[in-house]
Design an enzyme around this catalytic site. Structure first.
Site, short mmCIF file in Angstrom:
data_model
loop_
_atom_site.label_atom_id
_atom_site.label_comp_id
_atom_site.label_asym_id
_atom_site.label_seq_id
_atom_site.Cartn_x
_atom_site.Cartn_y
_atom_site.Cartn_z
N HIS A 1 -23.48 -28.19 -31.27
CA HIS A 1 -22.72 -27.03 -31.75
C HIS A 1 -21.22 -27.24 -31.80
O HIS A 1 -20.48 -26.29 -32.03
CB HIS A 1 -22.99 -25.80 -30.87
CG HIS A 1 -24.38 -25.31 -30.91
ND1 HIS A 1 -24.81 -24.32 -31.76
CD2 HIS A 1 -25.46 -25.70 -30.20
CE1 HIS A 1 -26.10 -24.10 -31.57
NE2 HIS A 1 -26.52 -24.92 -30.62
N LYS B 1 -13.10 -13.37 -32.59
CA LYS B 1 -13.79 -14.56 -32.15
C LYS B 1 -13.10 -15.02 -30.88
O LYS B 1 -12.06 -14.48 -30.51
CB LYS B 1 -13.74 -15.65 -33.22
CG LYS B 1 -12.31 -15.91 -33.77
CD LYS B 1 -12.28 -16.99 -34.85
CE LYS B 1 -12.69 -16.50 -36.21
NZ LYS B 1 -13.91 -17.11 -36.70
#
Ligand code: 26W
Length: 800
Positions: free
Chosen positions: A354, A542
């Site tokens: 990721h 975020k």
């Protein structure tokens, strides 16, 4: 099988009486919430039993999704929605004399994750269940989730996230299924009947108690489980110490065990070699592998076919110890040979990467491993030795290559290399990211075993992230493309037919405006801020990280502000910039950026020249439940990472589904958004990933700083002061180093924002772009991602 409002209401009343000894008149909001959760939990528990029986009876291959994070958020509305009980539950709550919205709002977020990786796991659990794949998620039952954020005098302050008192209503502790995990101690070997026996002695025992959370799928009776392990000491207290009067010390070992599941590490994309973190990883991995293999033996009587009936998907390298742990159980406990065990392991474990940030790659010190996990360490050295033999043969002893690929090198255990060596598949999370893995980060491994490397582009649970949170848009979709879009997101494409339907376009605009106003009311209640709903809602939410470039966004705002001050009479479309971001507590620069954004907000919001035109708001404590309010209200989605750094992004997909237009770089999944949208339906800017890589060696921020007076003026405001505070440190790091190339991209970013603002002036055009974004977002449904995993990696059937 369905339930009437009356039945749900009766069950809630019964739960209140039996568990809290109170009537509905006496119950608090929290008690009603928990009673509702218990009612749904009962329904799911029963279906869970049936689902597991069916999977077992049919000998289906099971998926085990291991992740140190599951960012579940709230579950009451979600479960009611998936069970098709939401209307009944609402009415039942109202008939009991409570406000349903307030009860839903009482539920704390299960914040058992940091950001993208954790939320992805939660979305995937929903899709695996909806697609009727027998699957279990495994993680840790953290007593404290990701910290709550308060902004005090512009700065982030962290508070504990004590979610259990209300959140535990979903959990079913199963002490009878506890596993024991061993730490430390010594390894002794002896021969027994020509068999080398490994004896582990003098270890510390920790008990892993499963707390199961059932997860309902949509439009199916299938139920899966999220198994969260709680760490407990097997001994109550040390009675020897206790009887000597050493009361405090007598409880020490117990406290040591408890601390393992105490708190989620708040570092996102940053590795720190803390021994407690390694304990957490092995604790949850060992308990999980023991529990899976125990079940398997109960069903099949052998572990020899383990790989045919199980697949273990690991979410980044954090659960990488499954490789040696599964080997340990196959060899030491089941008595298989190394080769048999290796065959089974390398045909059941699959690894998803990721991140490509170097500072996020895990590399555990050999000594720590050896001391904490002596048997696992032995197995690791053997895995490393054999793998190294392979690469030496393949690469003719090329030392530079071996150093990069080795599992153990220079006193460190390289977890990604372990996963590649011990897994059957390695995948990135967007097309671009998977290419970077194949051609750059893991290019040597990929040359040796190209068939292992795959791509599965991320997706999000579109039922949660659209239908459930954006009711008017859901209604529009049902009217235009039909209800089928809920289980087949590709049908959303049908909305394109209405791209020239003035009435539909107008409605898209009205839905957005209503959602903006709803969010503004919510923000007023939550943090007392008054948002200008006439302004473009331009949003960046975020985790705070330099590579995500919140600072670039802020610099552009500074630039707008300077224009307004220089020319107060200019034409200026009202613009409301919203930020939400948590910084890792130890990440000093990230915290400075938060402070700067807050200082900027203070200065701008108090300057009369900005009144009703330019507004900046930092939203406190960004989390799943805030995102659920914010996504439907957003008009612009900021996805502005340095190209090549953001593996995928999933927030970008949530914005797109809700009709926000993207201002972004060609990074992560933005590339695939661009493929379906074209240049004309998003606002792209900046260097491409290959250009970033090429520029990197000679990058000189001063060149950009010196040659562009406008840029210089903007950046210099950091030095001259914002809201009475000086941010020379940020200024210096930009002008001297600028690791993430903000100065190179700022001019083209400002131009993209300007194009965006101009387009906004043409309401019909904007709404058409918005419609096309919604219509073409179907590929970003997690159902599509899970189907890809099922087809290309897991090789399991699913409901079509
Ligand atoms: C060891 C510390 C640590 C903790 C978390 C290192 C790395 C992580 C995660 C892998 C970081 C993360 O959440 N990555 C994000 O994963 C999302 C889901 O795939 C992607 O969409 C994001 O682009 C990526 O940053």
């Amino acid at each position: 099988m369905t339930y009437s409002t009356q039945q749900i209401k009766d069950s809630i009343i019964q739960k209140l009486r039996l568990n809290y000894g109170c009537t509905e008149q006496q119950a608090s909001d929290g008690e009603v919430l928990k009673a509702c959760a218990m009612v749904l939990r009962d329904i799911m528990a029963e279906r869970g039993v049936t689902s597991r029986q069916k999977a077992e009876a049919e000998g289906q291959r099971k998926v085990h999704y291991l992740s140190l994070e599951f960012l579940m958020g709230r579950s009451l509305m979600k479960n009611a929605y998936n069970l098709d009980l939401l209307p009944q539950l609402r009415s039942a709550i109202e008939e009991l004399g409570f406000d349903a919205g307030r009860i839903f709002d009482t539920e704390p977020d299960a914040g058992l994750g940091n950001g993208g990786l954790g939320r992805l796991a939660a979305c995937y659990l929903d899709s695996m269940t909806t697609l009727e794949i027998p699957a279990t998620g495994y993680s840790i039952c953290y007593e404290l989730g990701l910290f709550r954020q308060k902004i005090v005098e512009g700065q982030q302050v962290e508070l504990p996230d004590d979610w259990m008192p209300l959140g535990d209503a979903w959990l079913m502790p199963k002490p009878q299924e506890a596993e024991e995990v061993h730490f430390g101690g010594k390894i002794r070997t002896r021969w027994d009947n020509n068999h080398l026996m490994v004896v582990h002695e003098d270890y510390t025992r920790v008990l892993a108690v499963p707390c199961d959370m059932e997860v309902a799928g949509y439009g199916t009776e299938h139920v899966n489980t999220l198994r969260l392990w709680d760490a407990k000491s097997p001994k109550p207290i040390d009675m020897t110490l206790f009887s000597q009067g050493q009361y405090l010390r007598s409880g020490e070992e117990r406290a040591m065990a408890d601390v393992i599941s105490k708190v989620l590490y708040p570092e996102d994309n940053h590795y720190e070699g803390k021994s407690l973190r390694l304990k957490q990883q092995y604790f949850f991995v060992s308990a999980t592998v023991q529990s899976i293999t125990r079940r398997h033996i109960q069903t099949y009587g052998t572990l020899k076919n383990f790989h045919e009936k199980n697949v273990i998907q690991i979410n980044d390298t954090h659960p990488a110890l499954v490789v040696p742990e599964l080997m340990r159980i196959l060899i030491d406990d089941a008595g298989l040979s190394w080769d048999e065990a290796w065959h089974i392991t390398t045909n059941s474990v699959a690894y998803t990467n990721h991140t490509v940030l170097a500072e996020a790659l895990e590399c555990w010190p050999q000594q720590l491993m050896e001391d904490l996990l002596p048997r696992v360490w032995q197995i690791l050295t053997e895995i490393a030795r054999r793998y190294q033999e392979r690469i030496e043969a393949y690469y003719n002893n090329d030392l530079a290559k071996i150093a990069k690929m080795a599992v153990i090198w220079d006193g460190g255990v390289h977890m990604a290399n372990l996963c590649i060596a011990g897994g059957m598949a390695v995948n990135g999370v967007s097309a671009l990211h998977s290419d970077i893995l194949r051609n750059d980060v893991f290019r040597n491994q990929c040359a040796m075993e190209p068939e292992k490397f795959k791509n599965v582009t991320n997706g999000v649970d579109h039922r949660r992230w659209l239908s459930q949170i954006n009711a008017p848009l859901d209604t529009l979709l049902k009217e235009t493309v039909g209800e089928g879009y809920l289980t087949d997101a590709s049908l959303m494409k049908g909305l394109e037919k209405y791209a020239d339907d003035a009435a539909v376009l107008k409605r898209i605009g009205e839905i957005k405006q209503a959602n903006k106003e709803a969010f503004a009311r919510w923000a007023k209640r939550q943090q007392g801020v008054v948002l200008n709903t006439d302004g473009i809602f331009d949003v960046q939410v975020k985790r705070l990280h330099e590579y995500k470039r919140q600072l670039l966004n802020a610099l552009h705002i500074i630039n707008l502000y300077q224009q307004l001050r220089d020319n107060p009479n200019m034409d200026f479309r009202p613009h409301t910039f919203l930020f939400g971001a948590k910084a890792a507590p130890g990440y000093a620069v990230a915290k400075r950026i938060i402070r700067m954004i807050n200082a900027l907000a203070t200065q701008i919001n108090n300057d009369p020249v900005c009144k009703d035109r330019l507004q900046v708001v930092f939203l406190e404590n960004y989390r799943v439940s805030m995102a659920e309010m914010l996504m439907p209200a957003s008009e612009v989605s900021q996805q502005i990472s340095t190209a090549g750094k953001e593996a995928s992004g999933t927030g970008n997909m949530k914005f797109m589904m809700n009709g926000a237009l993207t201002v972004g770089t060609l990074d992560g999944a933005n590339v695939e958004m661009h493929e379906v949208l074209g240049d004309e339906n998003m606002f792209l800017f900046g260097l491409h990933a290959d250009e970033v890589a090429n520029l990197r060696p000679n990058y000189d921020p001063q060149m950009f700083y010196n040659r562009d007076p406008m840029l210089r003026n903007t950046v210099d405001m950091l030095k001259h002061g914002i809201g009475g505070e000086n941010f020379e440190d940020l200024w210096r790091s930009l002008v001297m180093r600028d690791e993430y190339m903000l100065l190179a991209d700022l001019p083209s970013y400002a131009a993209a924002e300007q194009r965006m603002v101009e387009t906004y002036g043409d309401r019909e055009k904007w709404n058409r772009m918005s419609l096309l974004n919604i219509a073409r977002s179907g590929i970003f449904s997690a159902d599509r991602s899970i189907a890809d995993y099922a087809n290309t990696i897991w090789h399991v059937p699913y409901r079509k």
